[in-house]
Structure formats: C-alpha cells, structure tokens
Scaffold this active site. Structure first.
Site, PDB file in Angstrom:
ATOM      1  N   GLU A  21      -5.700   3.758   7.603  1.00  0.00           N
ATOM      2  CA  GLU A  21      -6.970   3.398   7.879  1.00  0.00           C
ATOM      3  C   GLU A  21      -6.836   1.911   8.014  1.00  0.00           C
ATOM      4  O   GLU A  21      -8.074   1.443   8.594  1.00  0.00           O
ATOM      5  CB  GLU A  21      -7.815   3.854   6.562  1.00  0.00           C
ATOM      6  N   HIS A  35     -20.796   9.362   6.757  1.00  0.00           N
ATOM      7  CA  HIS A  35     -20.411  10.789   6.677  1.00  0.00           C
ATOM      8  C   HIS A  35     -21.649  11.618   6.451  1.00  0.00           C
ATOM      9  O   HIS A  35     -22.585  11.219   5.513  1.00  0.00           O
ATOM     10  CB  HIS A  35     -19.512  10.942   5.897  1.00  0.00           C
ATOM     11  N   SER A  55     -16.816  17.595   1.209  1.00  0.00           N
ATOM     12  CA  SER A  55     -16.159  17.926   2.211  1.00  0.00           C
ATOM     13  C   SER A  55     -16.843  18.361   3.435  1.00  0.00           C
ATOM     14  O   SER A  55     -17.764  19.397   3.244  1.00  0.00           O
ATOM     15  CB  SER A  55     -14.890  18.638   2.014  1.00  0.00           C
ATOM     16  N   HIS A  77     -18.375   6.051   4.692  1.00  0.00           N
ATOM     17  CA  HIS A  77     -17.141   6.743   4.363  1.00  0.00           C
ATOM     18  C   HIS A  77     -15.737   6.420   5.035  1.00  0.00           C
ATOM     19  O   HIS A  77     -14.637   6.693   4.254  1.00  0.00           O
ATOM     20  CB  HIS A  77     -17.435   8.328   4.948  1.00  0.00           C
ATOM     21  N   ARG A  89     -14.356   8.894  14.098  1.00  0.00           N
ATOM     22  CA  ARG A  89     -13.054   9.733  13.574  1.00  0.00           C
ATOM     23  C   ARG A  89     -13.578  10.979  13.669  1.00  0.00           C
ATOM     24  O   ARG A  89     -14.483  11.374  12.829  1.00  0.00           O
ATOM     25  CB  ARG A  89     -12.371   9.311  12.300  1.00  0.00           C
ATOM     26  N   GLY A 149       0.760  -1.244   0.011  1.00  0.00           N
ATOM     27  CA  GLY A 149      -0.058   0.100   0.108  1.00  0.00           C
ATOM     28  C   GLY A 149       0.954   1.220   0.032  1.00  0.00           C
ATOM     29  O   GLY A 149       1.824   1.385   0.832  1.00  0.00           O
ATOM     30  N   ALA A 159      -0.479   6.786   4.387  1.00  0.00           N
ATOM     31  CA  ALA A 159       0.367   5.667   5.218  1.00  0.00           C
ATOM     32  C   ALA A 159       1.516   5.033   4.743  1.00  0.00           C
ATOM     33  O   ALA A 159       2.569   5.184   5.160  1.00  0.00           O
ATOM     34  CB  ALA A 159      -0.782   4.706   5.820  1.00  0.00           C
ATOM     35  N   GLY A 160       1.329   4.175   3.726  1.00  0.00           N
ATOM     36  CA  GLY A 160       2.288   3.346   3.000  1.00  0.00           C
ATOM     37  C   GLY A 160       3.252   4.059   2.543  1.00  0.00           C
ATOM     38  O   GLY A 160       4.475   3.814   2.407  1.00  0.00           O
ATOM     39  N   ARG A 216     -19.503  13.869  13.068  1.00  0.00           N
ATOM     40  CA  ARG A 216     -20.101  13.335  11.807  1.00  0.00           C
ATOM     41  C   ARG A 216     -21.245  12.259  12.442  1.00  0.00           C
ATOM     42  O   ARG A 216     -22.444  12.531  11.765  1.00  0.00           O
ATOM     43  CB  ARG A 216     -19.177  12.504  11.131  1.00  0.00           C
TER      44      ARG A 216
HETATM   45  C1  LIG Z   1     -13.804  11.300  -0.334  1.00  0.00           C
HETATM   46  C2  LIG Z   1     -12.973  11.260   0.914  1.00  0.00           C
HETATM   47  C3  LIG Z   1     -12.396  12.458   1.360  1.00  0.00           C
HETATM   48  C4  LIG Z   1     -11.724  12.098   2.496  1.00  0.00           C
HETATM   49  N1  LIG Z   1     -11.114  13.648   3.102  1.00  0.00           N
HETATM   50  C5  LIG Z   1     -10.460  13.303   4.106  1.00  0.00           C
HETATM   51  C6  LIG Z   1      -9.911  14.774   4.772  1.00  0.00           C
HETATM   52  O1  LIG Z   1     -10.380  15.871   4.344  1.00  0.00           O
HETATM   53  N2  LIG Z   1      -9.146  14.603   5.957  1.00  0.00           N
HETATM   54  C7  LIG Z   1      -8.925  13.376   6.358  1.00  0.00           C
HETATM   55  O2  LIG Z   1      -8.172  13.306   7.440  1.00  0.00           O
HETATM   56  N3  LIG Z   1      -9.369  12.334   5.897  1.00  0.00           N
HETATM   57  C8  LIG Z   1     -10.087  12.308   4.838  1.00  0.00           C
HETATM   58  N4  LIG Z   1     -10.638  11.181   4.314  1.00  0.00           N
HETATM   59  C9  LIG Z   1      -9.953   9.816   4.855  1.00  0.00           C
HETATM   60  C10 LIG Z   1      -8.633   9.581   4.211  1.00  0.00           C
HETATM   61  O3  LIG Z   1      -8.553  10.021   3.067  1.00  0.00           O
HETATM   62  C11 LIG Z   1      -8.272   7.962   4.523  1.00  0.00           C
HETATM   63  O4  LIG Z   1      -8.546   7.526   5.620  1.00  0.00           O
HETATM   64  C12 LIG Z   1      -6.861   7.997   4.156  1.00  0.00           C
HETATM   65  O5  LIG Z   1      -6.319   8.643   2.788  1.00  0.00           O
HETATM   66  C13 LIG Z   1      -6.372   6.608   4.065  1.00  0.00           C
HETATM   67  O6  LIG Z   1      -4.962   6.439   3.687  1.00  0.00           O
HETATM   68  P1  LIG Z   1      -4.314   5.022   3.586  1.00  0.00           P
HETATM   69  O7  LIG Z   1      -2.816   5.121   3.172  1.00  0.00           O
HETATM   70  O8  LIG Z   1      -4.328   4.323   4.858  1.00  0.00           O
HETATM   71  O9  LIG Z   1      -4.978   4.221   2.568  1.00  0.00           O
HETATM   72  P2  LIG Z   1      -5.367   4.405   1.105  1.00  0.00           P
HETATM   73  O10 LIG Z   1      -5.073   5.907   0.388  1.00  0.00           O
HETATM   74  O11 LIG Z   1      -6.658   3.833   0.967  1.00  0.00           O
HETATM   75  O12 LIG Z   1      -4.221   3.450   0.288  1.00  0.00           O
HETATM   76  C14 LIG Z   1      -4.403   2.226   0.244  1.00  0.00           C
HETATM   77  C15 LIG Z   1      -3.084   1.697  -0.638  1.00  0.00           C
HETATM   78  O13 LIG Z   1      -3.012   0.148  -0.471  1.00  0.00           O
HETATM   79  C16 LIG Z   1      -2.963  -0.382  -1.667  1.00  0.00           C
HETATM   80  N5  LIG Z   1      -3.444  -1.641  -1.486  1.00  0.00           N
HETATM   81  C17 LIG Z   1      -4.893  -2.000  -1.337  1.00  0.00           C
HETATM   82  N6  LIG Z   1      -4.882  -3.308  -1.267  1.00  0.00           N
HETATM   83  C18 LIG Z   1      -3.474  -3.860  -1.615  1.00  0.00           C
HETATM   84  C19 LIG Z   1      -3.335  -5.278  -1.994  1.00  0.00           C
HETATM   85  N7  LIG Z   1      -4.051  -6.204  -1.738  1.00  0.00           N
HETATM   86  N8  LIG Z   1      -2.196  -5.350  -2.654  1.00  0.00           N
HETATM   87  C20 LIG Z   1      -1.224  -4.181  -2.962  1.00  0.00           C
HETATM   88  N9  LIG Z   1      -1.814  -2.968  -2.859  1.00  0.00           N
HETATM   89  C21 LIG Z   1      -3.039  -2.742  -2.032  1.00  0.00           C
HETATM   90  C22 LIG Z   1      -3.592   0.660  -2.731  1.00  0.00           C
HETATM   91  O14 LIG Z   1      -3.276   0.277  -4.160  1.00  0.00           O
HETATM   92  C23 LIG Z   1      -3.250   1.788  -2.059  1.00  0.00           C
HETATM   93  O15 LIG Z   1      -1.685   2.345  -2.565  1.00  0.00           O
HETATM   94  C24 LIG Z   1     -11.361  11.039   3.163  1.00  0.00           C
HETATM   95  C25 LIG Z   1     -12.095  10.010   2.678  1.00  0.00           C
HETATM   96  C26 LIG Z   1     -12.848   9.999   1.446  1.00  0.00           C
HETATM   97  C27 LIG Z   1     -13.313   8.675   1.146  1.00  0.00           C
END
Ligand SMILES: Cc1cc2nc3c(=O)[nH]c(=O)nc-3n(C[C@H](O)[C@H](O)[C@H](O)COP(=O)(O)OP(=O)(O)OC[C@H]3O[C@@H](n4cnc5c(N)ncnc54)[C@H](O)[C@@H]3O)c2cc1C
Length: 671
Positions: A454, A267, A285, A430, A464, A41, A45-46, A338
């Site tokens: 997440e 949300h 948003s 959401h 959250r 990922g 985060a990743g 929320r």
């Molecule tokens: C529309 C929207 C708006 C948001 N706005 C906000 C905001 O304004 N502020 C805030 O704090 N939060 C916001 N959030 C929440 C926030 O965006 C997410 O919680 C956060 O970005 C998650 O980041 P992540 O790195 O954990 O996961 P993700 O960004 O979901 O990344 C997941 C990664 O894992 C990879 N992956 C998944 N499964 C596999 C697998 N089996 N093998 C290989 N790769 C895999 C994907 O390719 C991707 O690279 C919002 C969420 C949404 C839906």
C-alpha cells in the site's frame, strides 16, 4: 521530457513480464549470501518480500514497530483477495482482471503493472494454499469465490471475514522458517526514522528501538519500504491506530517522488461515527454488499422520524424505501465500486435522508437475503410447508456461516442485533491509492530504494477495487520484487559489507536525534492528538469525499497554520530513552502535517473528477451520466509525482503520462 522513467519493457503487454524475467541479470546463489537487504514493514507486502528474499539466499533485516509481524495492519483485512482463476466458470480471465482493475481505477494506473498483477494473481492463491491458508471451500471441497464491487464475475478468495489474518499467518510462518535459519534478522518494536543514502544510493536506515529509545544504524545493499498506507492523515479512518506515513514521507524528503497523494479511497460500508471522542472507525467488509441491500427512506418525513428515534426501519413499508444504488445503477446495483457507492450515500444523507441521529448513515439490510437463502434451504431440506419464521431462521444460518464474525462485531459496537434490524453504515477513509512513485521494477526515484504494498502508488489508479490490495501486496512481495531487486543487486556482488561508520550515517542520525530532543524539550501546552484531530477535520471537511478549488486552497493554508502551531505548542511528556508512545506519535503527526498539505495541493491541480477524487467543478451536465463524475483524459491522464523542495507548497510536479494501448478509455458507467 519527464524526468520519470517508468522502465516498462517493450513488446506486447501479455509478453512483457515473461520477456523481462528472461532477460534480467541474476545473482548466483553463492553471491546472494554476501548481499544484505533491509525490509521495513512486515505486513503482507513486507512479510512476503522478506520471506521470499531470504528463501532466495539474501541476508534480510526486517523491521516492524509492532511486537510481532502478526500484528501488522494487514491482519484487519476482512473480505478477501482477488485472483483470475475462473474457478466459477463465469468467464474470468487474466485479461478481465486486468481490464476491471484499470477501469475500476478510472484509467489512472500504468497498464503494464496492472497486467503483471493479473498474471501473477493465480500464483498467490497456490502459494497461500501451500502455506495452509484455510480459504473457504464449496460443498465439493474446491476453493470458493464471491464477488466484490465493480466487477461482473466472482473471483474473490476468502477465509470467512478474516482473510487478512489468515494470509498473514501463512506469511508469518514462511518468515519464521527464515528467522529460524538465521536468514531473516527480525527487529520487532523498531521504527525506521530515516533512510541513509551513500553516493545517491539507499544504503541503510536509522531506526529507534521503541522499548529502550536507543537510536540504531543499519546498513544494506538495498532498502525496501513496505510500511502501508497513510489514511490516518484523516485522524479517523478504518486503518490501525498505528498506521502512519513516516517511512514513506522520510524517503520522499530524501529524494523519492510522492505520487497521486490525493487518491484516497473512502469506503462505503463502515460503522458510522458516534461522536467527537472517537479514535478510530470500523469497517464492515464490502463482501456484505453481496447479500445486503442498501437503502434510505424514500420520504423525508420518515427519515426525520427515524433520526428522532420515533420510527424503526422495520416499520417502513417496502414501497417507502429507496434502494438508491439499485435505482441509479441497475447493472451493478449494490455492487458498484466503492467511490460510486460512497458518493451516492453522501448525496442521500446531504439531502436529509440519513438514518441515525447525526443524519450520516444509510441502511444495509439483509432481510431479503434471509428469505432468499432460507427458501433455498427449505427446498434442500424438503420442508414443504416451512413457515416464514422457519425460512428466515434458515436464511440467517447461511448468512451467519458467511459473515458471522462481522455481524458479531457490529452488534458489539452498536449494541443492535443486525439479524433483527438493518445495519447502519456510512463512508469512511479506508485506503490510499497514492504513495511513493515506483517504476516497473518497484524502485523509487532513489537508486536501490524500493517501495511495495500500500505504501507505493502502484496499480490501483484513482480507485482500488475491493480485494485487490492483498493481491497487490502479495504479488509485489512474493512474485515481483524478488526478480526485480536481483537485477539491481547483480551490480553489487563485489561491493562487500556497507559500513555504518560514515559521515552519511553520522549526519542522518544527528537529524533524527535532534528532532527527538526537540520534542522532549519543547515546552508546549497541547497534546499531539489535539493537532492530529484538527488536521483530520480539515482533511475530511475540505479534502474529503467531494472537493472544490476554494476548499482546497483554504485547506492548504489551514494545514500550514496547524503545522506551524504544532512546532510551537506541542507537548510530549516522558523521556527519549524509554518506551514513549507520545513521542512516537509526535514524529508521525509531524509528517502527516506536511503530507496533508501536499495532498490538498495534488487535489487542487487535478481539476477533474476521477475515481475516489471527486471535483465539484467537473461533473457531467447532460445525458445519461448527468450528475456523475467527469474525467478529463486529454488534460489529466497522468500520474502526478511530486518532488520535495522544502515546504509542501513548493513541491515540484512531474508528470508520468499514461498510455492506454490495450484498453480503450471509456467513461465508467455502472448503470
Ligand atoms: C479494515 C480493513 C479491511 C480491509 N480488507 C481488505 C480486504 O478484504 N481485501 C483487500 O485486498 N484489502 C483489504 N484492506 C486493505 C489491506 O488490508 C491493506 O491495503 C494491506 O493489508 C496493506 O498491507 P501492507 O503490507 O502494504 O501494509 P501494512 O499491513 O499496513 O503493514 C505495514 C508494516 O509496516 C510497519 N511499519 C510502518 N511504518 C514503519 C516504520 N517507520 N518503521 C518500521 N516499521 C514500520 C508496520 O509495523 C507493519 O509491519 C483492508 C483494509 C482495512 C483497513
């Protein structure tokens, strides 16, 4: 005694993280060159973890199923990212951010983790500014802040309505530096399909090259899962279409406990559903609640006329509108958290006051903000006799500066101009606060297997707060994991490369190939989406915004039945050795069909209302809070961590009891 050890360091809360860092084992730079880490990922985060670990000198192999880390779901984040910098001088502090997060999560998170999060929050902003992230600035050039729900200060840093995208570009540039140096080997278009354990430790993964279909083995000294949330278990959500739970679910089946699966965030400000053939929902948003006022008609007749298209919202007089959040929660008004805002919208719509054809929408109205900002602008510009129209135009300009892209997005989807008529919004799935259980080190119950962002259950408890997900993902990746994983890896400096030619890799690879072959060869008649939609409907109807024992029991039975039918009737066209999106989906939906049942089971045992989890049997019956959610701290102040035992219904519950030493447990009141 619980089998769970949270490994929270001893000592006063404000010193825990500092003392921990002073005492942990370090890996010397020369040894880091001999240690491999897999990061699955590359969202915020990743991506931040991969860049930081590579910068430290480890060899990183990073995996993502998209064609570039820039396409991770994190790009969708609109509103902003929190940090306790107190730039506004409005009384913010590390303690306040800690307090707001624990309270906002309805006292179901681990205090020590949340305090650490608040401590490092300021560093994230400095790091991102150094990368060139174009945060909004005030007239003096300093970084600007706005408010999000559930708090009384302005601590949200933002880049228009594109904060996630800008943060991800910063993170991606940090990753690219390491890719160019050869310290990150990037595997785009690769999906992890299982984890490989050797002697109880995570030592590798099995991944599928999504272009060629080839199944690959990859080894490492530690594995980090950063694969995002599982909101798509509801089929319709604001998550990216590809967001899935496969990596998290597969590690669960290999020994990682799954925590609080029922804690989901619905949300309040999404574009309402338009019909049965929709494949995704769109978020507006939460930052819009800073300036928009939420209302429905006060009279049922007006609501009916609106639903039938006979009346326009702009034709309803001020006194005939019900600004129900301002009415019910005068202290926080439109900025209640929320979960509270979502339930209040549902309550009004269930009572018949909804404002679109399906009766499932409320208004988010900027008319008052146009006048407020416009009047201020008229004064600034010295326009003494500005007309009402001129004032509104000036105010609209300010709103456009703040949220222009969101207004444009709304207009494109709904075909109505939100500058002229109020937006319509309705709650939608959401974010998932639940996820893989991790200790203070962010390690799962499998040694050497970490989970961040997440995907873990982490810091948000039962709900959250807005703008805290980006903060948590980047805290985990840039500032927490790089320390905690080093402590673990200091034992591995003499291990040497991990071979992939072992029986452990053989076995897991066979399991993965068998499942793929099953899908390709099954002679079913129904598409993967057919089953996903049915699962989503059960989840929304019976495990959605409001839950009760009867529905939850039914949901468990119904999900199991859909799952059984799926394995008989699913049809996956195409071949295994080619790009095959239906095959990818089949594996993901198979996992959702198991996770969904555990989700319902978790909701069933939690017979209290807390945060995003509202149990109809647990409601305040009298006093000022009558009708509000009733938390039961004596019985339920724990994290539920589920151990896999075959069928989801057989999962075994372990409880991590939560202790609140630094924050007094109180009923959440936003009145
Ligand atoms: C529309 C929207 C708006 C948001 N706005 C906000 C905001 O304004 N502020 C805030 O704090 N939060 C916001 N959030 C929440 C926030 O965006 C997410 O919680 C956060 O970005 C998650 O980041 P992540 O790195 O954990 O996961 P993700 O960004 O979901 O990344 C997941 C990664 O894992 C990879 N992956 C998944 N499964 C596999 C697998 N089996 N093998 C290989 N790769 C895999 C994907 O390719 C991707 O690279 C919002 C969420 C949404 C839906």
């Amino acid at each position: 005694m619980s089998v769970l050890d949270s490994k929270v360091p001893k000592g006063p809360i404000k010193d825990k993280w500092t003392t921990y860092k002073d005492k942990i084992n370090l890996v010397n730079p020369a040894n880091k060159r001999h240690i491999d880490i897999i990061v699955v990922g590359t969202g915020l985060a990743g991506g931040s973890a991969a860049a930081s670990l590579a910068e430290l000198g480890y060899n990183v192999k990073a995996f993502a199923y998209q064609d570039s880390p820039r396409r991770a779901h994190s790009i969708a984040a609109q509103g902003g990212i929190n940090a306790a910098k107190n730039y506004m001088g409005d009384g913010d502090s590390t303690y306040r951010l800690f307090y707001d997060t624990v309270k906002g999560g309805d006292y179901r998170s681990r205090e020590a983790n949340v305090h650490r999060l608040a401590e490092v929050s300021g560093n994230i902003i400095d790091q991102c500014v150094a990368q060139g992230v174009p945060f909004a600035r005030d007239y003096g050039g300093l970084l600007d802040n706005r408010s999000f729900g559930g708090v009384l200060v302005s601590r949200t840093f933002y880049a228009k309505g594109q904060t996630g995208q800008q943060l991800l570009l910063g993170c991606y540039s940090a990753m690219n530096r390491q890719i160019a140096r050869g310290k990150i080997e990037m595997f785009n278009r690769h999906e992890m399909l299982d984890v490989v354990k050797v002697d109880g430790k995570a030592r590798g993964i099995i991944a599928r090259d999504l272009i060629t279909g080839e199944i690959e083995r990859h080894s490492a000294h530690a594995v980090v899962i950063a694969t995002g949330g599982y909101g798509n278990v509801y089929f319709l959500s604001t998550n990216a279409m590809g967001s899935n739970a496969t990596a998290a679910w597969k590690i669960h089946k290999k020994g990682a406990f799954f925590a609080n699966p029922c804690f989901t965030q619905i949300h309040p400000t999404c574009i309402p559903r338009s019909g049965d053939y929709q494949s995704k929902l769109t978020l507006m948003s939460e930052s819009l609640r800073n300036d928009g006022r939420i209302w429905v008609p006060a009279k049922l007749d007006d609501a009916k006329a609106i639903q039938q298209g006979k009346l326009k919202p702009t034709e309803i007089a001020e006194e005939d509108r019900d600004y129900y959040l301002e009415r019910r929660y005068p202290a926080f008004g439109n900025l209640v958290p929320r979960d509270v805002a979502s339930r209040a919208a549902k309550e009004r719509c269930d009572a018949g006051y909804g404002v679109n054809a399906t009766g499932e929408a409320v208004y988010l109205d900027f008319a008052a903000a146009f006048v407020r900002y416009g009047s201020e602008q008229a004064k600034i510009k010295g326009l003494k006799n500005a007309s009402k129209e001129e004032i509104i135009k000036l105010g609209q300009g300010i709103i456009e500066e703040k949220y222009g892209n969101l207004f444009q997005m709304y207009e494109k989807i709904i075909a109505e101009n939100p500058y002229e008529t109020p937006m319509m919004i309705y709650p939608a799935t959401h974010y998932t606060m639940g996820g893989v259980w991790v200790d203070y080190n962010l390690m799962t119950t499998v040694e050497g297997l970490y989970c961040i962002g997440e995907a873990n259950f982490s810091d948000h408890g039962a709900n959250r707060l807005g703008a805290s997900a980006l903060m948590q993902g980047l805290a985990d990746g840039y500032f927490v994991l790089p320390y905690t994983i080093g402590d673990y890896l200091s034992d591995d400096i003499r291990t040497g490369p991990i071979s992939t030619e072992t029986k452990e890799f053989d076995e897991v690879e066979k399991e993965v190939k068998d499942k793929i072959n099953f899908f390709i060869n099954n002679k079913g008649t129904k598409s993967v989406d057919h089953f996903h939609k049915r699962l989503g409907k059960v989840m929304w109807d019976k495990v959605g915004m409001s839950r009760n024992e009867k529905d939850l029991k039914e949901a468990m039975v119904e999900i199991k039945a859909i799952r059984e039918e799926f394995w008989k009737e699913v049809k996956v066209p195409g071949d295994a050795n080619e790009m095959n999106p239906e095959l990818e989906k089949a594996g993901r939906v198979a996992d959702f069909l198991e996770l969904g049942e555990l989700f319902a089971k978790d909701a069933l045992i939690r017979n209290e209302s807390c945060g995003g989890h509202f149990r109809e049997e647990s409601v305040e019956e009298s006093g000022e809070q009558k009708g509000e959610a009733k938390r039961k701290d004596k019985e339920f102040a724990f994290v539920s961590a589920w151990e896999y035992k075959g069928e989801p219904a057989d999962a075994v519950l372990h409880k991590e009891e939560l202790e609140f030493k630094d924050i007094e447990l109180k009923q959440r009141s936003y009145k």
